[in-house]
Design a protein around this motif. Structure first.
Motif, PDB file in Angstrom:
ATOM      1  N   THR A 134      -4.725   2.762  -1.298  1.00 23.03           N
ATOM      2  CA  THR A 134      -3.446   2.065  -1.252  1.00 23.03           C
ATOM      3  C   THR A 134      -3.520   0.754  -2.017  1.00 23.03           C
ATOM      4  O   THR A 134      -4.515   0.037  -1.961  1.00 23.03           O
ATOM      5  N   VAL A 135      -2.435   0.460  -2.732  1.00 22.24           N
ATOM      6  CA  VAL A 135      -2.300  -0.789  -3.462  1.00 22.24           C
ATOM      7  C   VAL A 135      -0.905  -1.323  -3.173  1.00 22.24           C
ATOM      8  O   VAL A 135       0.019  -0.556  -2.905  1.00 22.24           O
ATOM      9  N   GLY A 136      -0.767  -2.626  -3.203  1.00 19.96           N
ATOM     10  CA  GLY A 136       0.540  -3.196  -2.939  1.00 19.96           C
ATOM     11  C   GLY A 136       0.742  -4.499  -3.656  1.00 19.96           C
ATOM     12  O   GLY A 136      -0.200  -5.110  -4.151  1.00 19.96           O
ATOM     13  N   GLY A 137       1.995  -4.916  -3.705  1.00 17.54           N
ATOM     14  CA  GLY A 137       2.330  -6.183  -4.329  1.00 17.54           C
ATOM     15  C   GLY A 137       3.829  -6.361  -4.395  1.00 17.54           C
ATOM     16  O   GLY A 137       4.597  -5.597  -3.798  1.00 17.54           O
ATOM     17  N   HIS A 138       4.230  -7.370  -5.130  1.00 14.68           N
ATOM     18  CA  HIS A 138       5.641  -7.677  -5.347  1.00 14.68           C
ATOM     19  C   HIS A 138       6.190  -6.652  -6.341  1.00 14.68           C
ATOM     20  O   HIS A 138       5.672  -6.519  -7.454  1.00 14.68           O
ATOM     21  N   ALA A 139       7.219  -5.916  -5.948  1.00 19.58           N
ATOM     22  CA  ALA A 139       7.793  -4.874  -6.804  1.00 19.58           C
ATOM     23  C   ALA A 139       8.606  -5.511  -7.921  1.00 19.58           C
ATOM     24  O   ALA A 139       9.622  -6.155  -7.664  1.00 19.58           O
ATOM     25  N   LEU A 140       8.149  -5.334  -9.161  1.00 16.04           N
ATOM     26  CA  LEU A 140       8.873  -5.857 -10.313  1.00 16.04           C
ATOM     27  C   LEU A 140       9.839  -4.836 -10.883  1.00 16.04           C
ATOM     28  O   LEU A 140      10.775  -5.195 -11.586  1.00 16.04           O
ATOM     29  N   GLY A 141       9.613  -3.561 -10.592  1.00 12.10           N
ATOM     30  CA  GLY A 141      10.499  -2.522 -11.111  1.00 12.10           C
ATOM     31  C   GLY A 141       9.722  -1.354 -11.649  1.00 12.10           C
ATOM     32  O   GLY A 141       8.556  -1.152 -11.301  1.00 12.10           O
ATOM     33  N   ASP A 142      10.390  -0.593 -12.512  1.00 10.06           N
ATOM     34  CA  ASP A 142       9.778   0.577 -13.132  1.00 10.06           C
ATOM     35  C   ASP A 142       9.273   1.564 -12.077  1.00 10.06           C
ATOM     36  O   ASP A 142       8.283   2.241 -12.278  1.00 10.06           O
TER      37      ASP A 142
END
Length: 146
Positions: free
Chosen positions: A99-107
């Motif tokens: 699993t990886v996560g972060g602030h969703a920028l798009g795409d």
């Protein structure tokens, strides 16, 4: 500085985003179409074939800590506010369960589906204002005036 809102009634919307659609664009379009003033994501399940995330070590002076993902990923979490300057974080799990996560920028292209439950605090209005201390636009909560 804190921005605190008072209590509010909750209105719930459910949206299904189909294969090939970009998830964040679809959510923004839904919010605009329904004229939601204080929308937020309650829950989401689904999958994507790609995504662009800003990672946790990004700062105002170094905002380009970005990860471009490509492959099949399950959405294991999608959270955030959906005001015009949406602030959304995502956790994605690959075919091995990593699993990886972060602030969703798009795409974020939907693979099979994205089933999203959106809440709206009906007596509030959400916006964002640039914060000199953090260098990012931060949440401002106000009573709805109309």
């Amino acid at each position: 500085q804190s921005s605190l809102g008072s209590g509010s009634s909750l209105l719930v919307h459910v949206l299904r985003v189909g294969p090939g659609q970009e998830l964040l664009t679809s959510l923004r379009s839904f919010v605009e179409e329904k004229r939601l003033r204080a929308p937020f994501i309650i829950t989401c399940v689904g999958s994507v074939t790609k995504a662009t995330l800003r990672l946790a070590n990004a700062t105002a002076t170094n905002p380009n800590e970005v990860l471009h993902l490509s492959g099949r990923f399950e959405i294991v979490s999608l959270v955030g506010t959906l005001n015009p300057d949406a602030h959304v974080h995502v956790s994605l799990s690959d075919c091995e369960g990593h699993t990886v996560g972060g602030h969703a920028l798009g795409d974020m292209e939907v693979f099979t589906t994205a089933e999203v439950v959106i809440g709206e605090a009906t007596q509030l209005q959400l916006s964002r204002e640039m914060n000199k201390r953090t260098g990012f636009p931060e949440l401002v909560v106000q009573p709805r005036t109309d």
